[in-house]
Motif scaffolding. Structure first.
Motif, PDB file in Angstrom:
ATOM      1  N   GLU A  24       2.660  17.830  21.662  1.00 52.73           N
ATOM      2  CA  GLU A  24       3.558  16.756  22.062  1.00 52.73           C
ATOM      3  C   GLU A  24       3.290  15.506  21.244  1.00 52.73           C
ATOM      4  O   GLU A  24       4.192  14.724  20.987  1.00 52.73           O
ATOM      5  N   GLU A  25       2.040  15.302  20.865  1.00 56.55           N
ATOM      6  CA  GLU A  25       1.640  14.148  20.060  1.00 56.55           C
ATOM      7  C   GLU A  25       0.963  14.635  18.795  1.00 56.55           C
ATOM      8  O   GLU A  25       0.137  15.524  18.834  1.00 56.55           O
ATOM      9  N   LEU A  26       1.326  14.028  17.691  1.00 57.37           N
ATOM     10  CA  LEU A  26       0.749  14.428  16.409  1.00 57.37           C
ATOM     11  C   LEU A  26      -0.520  13.646  16.127  1.00 57.37           C
ATOM     12  O   LEU A  26      -0.582  12.447  16.372  1.00 57.37           O
ATOM     13  N   GLY A  27      -1.498  14.315  15.578  1.00 58.31           N
ATOM     14  CA  GLY A  27      -2.706  13.648  15.132  1.00 58.31           C
ATOM     15  C   GLY A  27      -2.585  13.250  13.673  1.00 58.31           C
ATOM     16  O   GLY A  27      -1.670  13.671  12.969  1.00 58.31           O
ATOM     17  N   GLU A  28      -3.503  12.436  13.216  1.00 55.62           N
ATOM     18  CA  GLU A  28      -3.527  12.016  11.818  1.00 55.62           C
ATOM     19  C   GLU A  28      -4.227  13.038  10.933  1.00 55.62           C
ATOM     20  O   GLU A  28      -4.039  13.058   9.728  1.00 55.62           O
ATOM     21  N   VAL A  29      -5.069  13.866  11.549  1.00 60.19           N
ATOM     22  CA  VAL A  29      -5.917  14.805  10.817  1.00 60.19           C
ATOM     23  C   VAL A  29      -5.806  16.178  11.460  1.00 60.19           C
ATOM     24  O   VAL A  29      -5.735  16.291  12.675  1.00 60.19           O
ATOM     25  N   VAL A  30      -5.794  17.231  10.631  1.00 60.60           N
ATOM     26  CA  VAL A  30      -5.851  18.604  11.121  1.00 60.60           C
ATOM     27  C   VAL A  30      -7.037  19.275  10.452  1.00 60.60           C
ATOM     28  O   VAL A  30      -7.167  19.253   9.231  1.00 60.60           O
ATOM     29  N   LEU A  31      -7.907  19.853  11.267  1.00 61.89           N
ATOM     30  CA  LEU A  31      -9.042  20.630  10.777  1.00 61.89           C
ATOM     31  C   LEU A  31      -8.737  22.087  11.105  1.00 61.89           C
ATOM     32  O   LEU A  31      -8.545  22.432  12.258  1.00 61.89           O
ATOM     33  N   ILE A  81     -14.400   9.539  14.558  1.00 64.01           N
ATOM     34  CA  ILE A  81     -14.642  10.971  14.652  1.00 64.01           C
ATOM     35  C   ILE A  81     -14.094  11.548  15.946  1.00 64.01           C
ATOM     36  O   ILE A  81     -13.566  12.647  15.966  1.00 64.01           O
ATOM     37  N   SER A  82     -14.134  10.827  17.031  1.00 64.36           N
ATOM     38  CA  SER A  82     -13.655  11.351  18.309  1.00 64.36           C
ATOM     39  C   SER A  82     -12.145  11.516  18.357  1.00 64.36           C
ATOM     40  O   SER A  82     -11.625  12.157  19.254  1.00 64.36           O
ATOM     41  N   ALA A  83     -11.412  11.004  17.379  1.00 58.00           N
ATOM     42  CA  ALA A  83      -9.949  11.066  17.400  1.00 58.00           C
ATOM     43  C   ALA A  83      -9.411  12.272  16.665  1.00 58.00           C
ATOM     44  O   ALA A  83      -8.214  12.404  16.501  1.00 58.00           O
ATOM     45  N   SER A  84     -10.255  13.193  16.235  1.00 56.78           N
ATOM     46  CA  SER A  84      -9.778  14.334  15.453  1.00 56.78           C
ATOM     47  C   SER A  84      -9.050  15.328  16.331  1.00 56.78           C
ATOM     48  O   SER A  84      -9.227  15.379  17.527  1.00 56.78           O
ATOM     49  N   ARG A  85      -8.219  16.163  15.669  1.00 55.60           N
ATOM     50  CA  ARG A  85      -7.475  17.223  16.350  1.00 55.60           C
ATOM     51  C   ARG A  85      -7.695  18.496  15.570  1.00 55.60           C
ATOM     52  O   ARG A  85      -7.802  18.481  14.361  1.00 55.60           O
ATOM     53  N   THR A  86      -7.703  19.611  16.256  1.00 58.16           N
ATOM     54  CA  THR A  86      -7.842  20.911  15.617  1.00 58.16           C
ATOM     55  C   THR A  86      -6.579  21.699  15.859  1.00 58.16           C
ATOM     56  O   THR A  86      -6.109  21.773  16.984  1.00 58.16           O
ATOM     57  N   ALA A  87      -6.040  22.306  14.793  1.00 60.67           N
ATOM     58  CA  ALA A  87      -4.833  23.131  14.942  1.00 60.67           C
ATOM     59  C   ALA A  87      -5.226  24.562  15.125  1.00 60.67           C
ATOM     60  O   ALA A  87      -6.243  25.003  14.731  1.00 60.67           O
TER      61      ALA A  87
END
Length: 87
Positions: A24-31, A81-87
């Protein structure tokens, strides 16, 4: 609610590719962990978003051990670092 299309580009030795996401919300980073990659991840930083077409474009930044490469990528994206998102 629809599905986002993530477009990934710039990964060395492979073409661009897409992935469908239910976010629903996009992150700035994808790991993204590599299948069978022994903990190696590829990091991507968001370049642009098309809200109307629901397409988010990410560019490859680095690969390696997430504990070493992840923080550098997040700093490049201007996030903690706590704001990361994983796809």
């Amino acid at each position: 609610m629809g599905h986002w299309v993530y477009e990934f580009s710039g990964f060395p030795d492979s073409g661009d590719y897409q992935q469908i996401a239910d976010d629903e919300e996009l992150g700035e980073v994808v790991l993204r962990e590599r299948p069978g990659g022994l903990g190696i991840v590829d990091e991507f930083v968001r370049e642009s978003v098309d809200d109307m077409m629901m397409v988010a474009r990410f560019r490859w930044v680095a690969s390696g051990d997430p504990s070493a490469v992840g923080p550098a990528v997040l700093r490049a994206a201007g996030q903690s670092i706590s704001a990361s998102r994983t796809a």
